[in-house]
Design an enzyme around this catalytic site. Structure first.
Site, PDB file in Angstrom:
ATOM      1  N   THR A 392    -112.924  23.296  23.850  1.00 53.87           N
ATOM      2  CA  THR A 392    -113.453  23.172  25.205  1.00 53.87           C
ATOM      3  C   THR A 392    -112.394  22.549  26.110  1.00 53.87           C
ATOM      4  OG1 THR A 392    -114.421  20.960  24.906  1.00 53.87           O
ATOM      5  CG2 THR A 392    -115.766  22.860  24.245  1.00 53.87           C
ATOM      6  N   ALA A 394    -110.140  24.265  27.654  1.00 51.36           N
ATOM      7  CA  ALA A 394    -108.915  24.917  27.180  1.00 51.36           C
ATOM      8  C   ALA A 394    -108.081  25.528  28.296  1.00 51.36           C
ATOM      9  CB  ALA A 394    -109.273  26.000  26.167  1.00 51.36           C
ATOM     10  N   TYR A 537    -117.345   6.177  32.155  1.00 56.94           N
ATOM     11  CA  TYR A 537    -116.556   6.998  31.244  1.00 56.94           C
ATOM     12  C   TYR A 537    -116.615   6.468  29.809  1.00 56.94           C
ATOM     13  CZ  TYR A 537    -112.371   9.161  29.191  1.00 56.94           C
ATOM     14  OH  TYR A 537    -111.504   9.836  28.373  1.00 56.94           O
TER      15      TYR A 537
END
Length: 681
Positions: A392, A394, A537
């Site tokens: 993912t 990418a 995050y």
């Protein structure tokens, strides 16, 4: 105005074509072999210009093998004939150099004369100066200089052909060592200083960057980026009244080889070389009276070029990818005078940029695109060959480089991200290099889209062997500036946590059926160190870590395993908006991709940095002290301009007063950044 170009698909040729397409008018005829016509037509589509017209021929045939009918139809219409097709490789043998450089030039001249071309533009090289000692200007050619290799000899002889036998007007361009594009770093092969890069990578990976290494004075070299060469050629070719001249496309100032190496060391993060015995000693005092050919550097170069020394170097440095022949010609005894070229380029805005300004671009492109270490690693090939690796995020950064490295090892990267166009471009790159890739566009913040993706993957792929959860969102904002921005936490959790586990859960039935599968989560060093301003995050990454640790115990019996990679700060587009990071020590996407490859091949439970482990230990045994240190960082580093822009004006003013921008504050920031390398502040 019309053009004919040989070597248009070569390195310099492609960039020259870009210049002609962008800045000139008229048809551009490009030579290509019949067997390469399909590839040329693909390049023509890539250039996006109907003005580029392939002409079937062959460099090894008289008149380049171009059909006589075509020549008759175009006689007198070609204003500029650019001859770039040649060997630009110091390691090539005599036969190859003779065929390409001498006979190829002879055949190109014959065609240019048959076409009655307006001007024949010969791309020669500073190699024509051979081992001439001293200043070599653009009016010089036959100076009785020694020509120490087949490359030097054939470059000299091909230029001599043009000078002595051309029956059409001509101009000659002598580039120095041509390296990649100064802005993108783009390069098409390993040559020149690139032979040193694997050695510099080993130094970076095995030695601390602060460790000084002892070097020796290896003389001067001369590098120029390909974009400067192409732009300068285009400009010089169209100046009136310059036929019969040679132009040096060089850096006007000689570049010490050690300085060149240190520029790339700095770009790579490798230790640098100091030269205790420099030319101030070897060329001054009594040694200054010694003829140049008898000075230490000249004698050392002569020894390196001997047969026994070449054999020894091939068996030592050659095993690291550094050919002995290339090492023997690292430096130039000539100083290339480019005053005629500089005067001709005056007012064009063209000049050679300093190497330090673009060395990182060259290194980054090599590390991400030309470094073939993964493909030569038998362990990586054994683990990844013919395996399907879902990646993912990418389309850029870490994910894109992981895809390139997986393909290099023989695996099949399955590219997942929102932007289909970028994924297709990455797939095309992989296929051009002989690999395979699959593209599955998906918005990973949309849980229903992830469900559809999982259905596609399980239906269309023969297996799902690996999953790399790399896509992520990072937000750097203090809690006091987040009071009215709860959506930041929701969005971060949606992509970094919910999206990642939704994908794994959707693929889990397939993994159970296979009784195998490995999931790599790109987590963060922040999970171990808890840096301030990253609550959204770090919490999302910590949640993914915890989920994976719990699920691991449930699925390990079916051969399904997890690796959590606590990645330090990486120089990716995700951190680009935080300008303070421009001066921070970071690792490159390629370094990060190497860590991910280790996770795929070795399958450890987690991969940590020493600093991350130390931070985790500090929070365990001395939490109060750890939080005091983190609070100090909170005071030293300000909120970003973007974060302040979302608060009321009164709060923004107060925040500005709390953290005034001073040189002292910047010094504190850099000291803390260096001390805690890799932590997101």
């Amino acid at each position: 105005m019309a053009y004919f170009v040989t070597g248009a698909t070569g390195f310099i040729g492609r960039f020259l074509l870009d210049e002609l397409i962008d800045h000139r008018e008229g048809p551009i005829h490009v030579l290509c072999r019949a067997s390469s016509l399909g590839r040329m037509e693909a390049l023509v589509r890539q250039w996006g210009s109907e003005r580029v017209q392939p002409v079937v021929g062959d460099l090894g045939q008289p008149g380049l093998g171009v059909d006589e009918t075509w020549v008759s139809e175009h006689r007198g219409t070609i204003d500029h004939f650019f001859h770039l097709a040649a060997i630009y490789d110091i390691t090539a043998d005599d036969a190859t150099n003779d065929a390409m450089n001498i006979e190829g030039t002879r055949h190109a001249l014959a065609l240019a004369e048959a076409l009655e071309a307006g001007c024949f533009h010969q791309v020669s090289s500073v190699a024509t100066a051979g081992d001439y000692h001293g200043r070599f200007d653009e009016t010089m050619f036959e100076e009785g200089q020694p020509l120490p290799s087949p490359y030097h000899r054939t470059k000299y002889e091909s230029e001599k052909l043009v000078r002595d036998e051309a029956r059409v007007p001509w101009r000659v361009y002598r580039p120095a060592i041509v390296v990649g594009h100064s802005e993108t770093g783009a390069m098409d092969k390993i040559d020149g200083p690139y032979y040193l890069f694997p050695l510099l990578k080993r130094l970076r990976d095995n030695l601390p960057a602060w460790l000084p290494l002892v070097g020796v004075d290896l003389g001067d070299t001369n590098l120029v980026p390909v974009d400067y060469v192409a732009k300068a050629m285009d400009h010089l070719a169209h100046l009136p009244g310059r036929d019969g001249e040679a132009f040096h496309l060089v850096n006007p100032e000689p570049q010490p080889v050690v300085d060149m190496i240190n520029a790339f060391c700095a770009a790579a993060g490798a230790p640098r070389f100091a030269t205790p015995v420099g030319r101030g000693i070897t060329t001054a005092g009594p040694l200054g009276l010694v003829p140049a050919r008898l000075r230490p550097l000249s004698l050392m170069t002569a020894v390196v070029r001997t047969g026994p020394a070449q054999l020894l170097l091939d068996q030592t440095l050659g095993r690291l990818g550094l050919p002995a022949e290339a090492l023997a010609h690292t430096s130039f005894p000539s100083v290339f005078d480019a005053r005629i070229t500089e005067k001709a380029l005056a007012g064009s805005g063209l000049s050679v940029p300093p190497l330090e300004s673009y060395a990182r671009n060259l290194w980054g492109y090599w590390e991400e695109n030309l470094d073939d270490a993964t493909g030569r690693d038998p362990k990586a090939v054994a683990a990844l060959k013919d395996k399907y690796v879902v990646i993912t995020g990418a389309s850029s950064g870490i994910g894109q480089v992981v895809a390139l490295k997986v393909a290099q090892a023989g695996g099949v990267p399955v590219l997942v991200a929102r932007g289909k166009e970028k994924l297709e471009a990455t797939k095309a790159t992989i296929e051009q290099r002989g690999g395979r890739a699959e593209v599955f566009p998906c918005d990973l913040s949309d849980l229903e889209a992830i469900d559809r993706l999982c259905e596609q993957l399980t239906a269309e792929l023969p297996s799902v062997d690996y999953v790399v959860n790399n896509a992520g969102r990072s937000i750097r904002r203090s809690l006091k500036l987040s009071q009215d921005r709860f959506h930041d936490f929701e969005r971060t959790m949606q992509l970094n946590y919910f999206g990642a586990i939704r994908l794994v859960m959707g693929l889990m039935p397939q993994l159970h059926d296979q009784r195998s599968g490995h999931i790599v989560n790109i987590s963060s060093i922040g999970v171990q160190t808890n840096p301030p301003r990253f609550s959204a995050y770090v919490a999302s990454k910590a949640a993914l870590d915890a989920w994976s640790n719990v699920v691991s115990s449930e699925v390990v019996g079916h051969g399904i395993t997890f690796t959590n990679v606590h990645m330090p700060l990486v120089r990716t587009p995700m951190i680009a908006p935080t300008k303070i990071y421009d001066k921070f020590p970071t690792i490159s996407p390629a370094q990060a991709a190497d860590v991910v490859l280790k996770a795929l091949v070795d399958k450890p439970h987690e991969i940590n940095t020493a600093l991350g482990t130390a931070g985790e230990l500090a929070h365990t045994i001395a939490p109060r002290t750890a939080f005091r240190v983190l609070n100090l960082a909170y005071q030293v580093f300000p909120d970003s301009a973007a974060a302040k822009g979302h608060q009321p004006a009164s709060q923004a003013a107060a925040a500005a007063e709390e953290a005034p921008a001073t040189d002292h504050r910047e010094t504190e920031q850099m000291l803390m950044a260096q001390l805690f390398r890799g932590v997101h502040w």
